[in-house]
Write an enzyme that holds these catalytic residues in place. Sequence first.
Site, short mmCIF file in Angstrom:
data_model
loop_
_atom_site.label_atom_id
_atom_site.label_comp_id
_atom_site.label_asym_id
_atom_site.label_seq_id
_atom_site.Cartn_x
_atom_site.Cartn_y
_atom_site.Cartn_z
N GLU A 25 -1.36 -3.20 33.64
CA GLU A 25 -2.51 -3.38 32.74
C GLU A 25 -2.38 -4.70 31.99
OE1 GLU A 25 -3.82 0.21 30.83
OE2 GLU A 25 -4.17 -0.86 28.93
N ASP A 46 -4.38 -6.47 28.73
CA ASP A 46 -5.32 -6.05 27.70
C ASP A 46 -5.80 -7.17 26.78
OD1 ASP A 46 -5.03 -3.34 28.38
OD2 ASP A 46 -3.31 -3.08 27.04
N GLU A 87 -7.61 -6.30 23.27
CA GLU A 87 -8.01 -5.16 22.44
C GLU A 87 -8.29 -5.64 21.01
OE1 GLU A 87 -5.57 -1.41 24.21
OE2 GLU A 87 -4.37 -2.96 23.22
N ILE A 117 7.21 3.15 26.72
CA ILE A 117 6.38 1.97 26.48
C ILE A 117 7.24 0.71 26.35
CG2 ILE A 117 4.80 0.87 24.87
CD1 ILE A 117 3.71 3.63 24.23
N ARG A 172 4.13 -5.80 25.58
CA ARG A 172 4.34 -7.24 25.46
C ARG A 172 3.21 -7.82 24.59
NH1 ARG A 172 6.25 -5.43 30.30
NH2 ARG A 172 8.19 -6.39 31.07
N ARG A 207 13.30 -5.39 18.64
CA ARG A 207 13.05 -4.95 20.01
C ARG A 207 14.28 -5.16 20.89
NH1 ARG A 207 7.33 -5.20 21.37
NH2 ARG A 207 8.05 -4.80 23.48
#
Length: 301
Positions: free
Chosen positions: A120, A122, A124, A150, A153, A291
């Site tokens: 995907e 995106d 958004e 999940i 990025r 992260r």
Amino acid sequence: MKMGNSLISLLSIFHLLVFWGSSVNAYWPPSPGYWPSSKVSSLNFYKGFRNLWGPQHQRMDQNALTIWLDRTSGSGFKSVKPFRSGYFGANIKLQPGYTAGVITSLYLSNNEAHPGFHDEVDIEFLGTTFGKPYTLQTNVYIRGSGDGKIIGREMKFHLWFDPTKEFHHYAILWSPREIIFFVDDIPIRRYPKKSAYTFPLRPMWLYGSIWDASTWATENGKYKADYKYQPFTAKYTNFKAIGCTAYSSSRCRPISASPYRSGGLSRQQYQAMRWVQAHSMVYNYCKDYKRDHSLTPECRR
């Protein structure tokens, strides 16, 4: 004396105009020097897309598609053809006011073809509360990294204009070598192919939707969709979707993001992108030290 006062007034106005102009330019990206959207013809919605869900929450009026979310449903659409590369965009106008929890999107995906293991890309728009700007989130998922486990990025931006005032053009250029996100033909992010494990290679469709994502969309779910402000609407027009479809021959060549036929960005485009990332970017996953970047090796220099 009157003449002297008039001269002083004129000079004051001149200096004010110069100051105002320089202030505006200071908060507006430099010209990219190339406009890829102008190289792509617009696509009639009914020829290129079909309703995916919420048909009662879609309306076409004077070549502009309105989709909306209320307590009963949101809405979405999907391109008829799958693509393996191309230029994908639309002019979008967002709703002002309280839109917390609401996501308006334009994205590439193959989640229906590969459920639980999909790719995907995106664009958004994360809804907001009164007095705060929309956040434009760009994201890339690879082979199921968005399904349960999940590995996002995300790069997020506060735009240099109000996206509720008028239509602006948002686009994704996907080639075998890179993904570039554009706002009004200004590149805001480039995601290069570092390896086959961190880049989408399977065909994807173009989607658009509006839906309730109250659990995470606005300040990590702090503010939810409030349906006393329904319906939440988004308007789309000037659809563009061109490139190598899943059925094209191997001789098909992807569209270029720049004047160079080989692809890539020009120096002037890089300068515009660096301006946006310096002035408008509010989150970069590669610089989030909480992260685990062993999962995102593309962040390593």
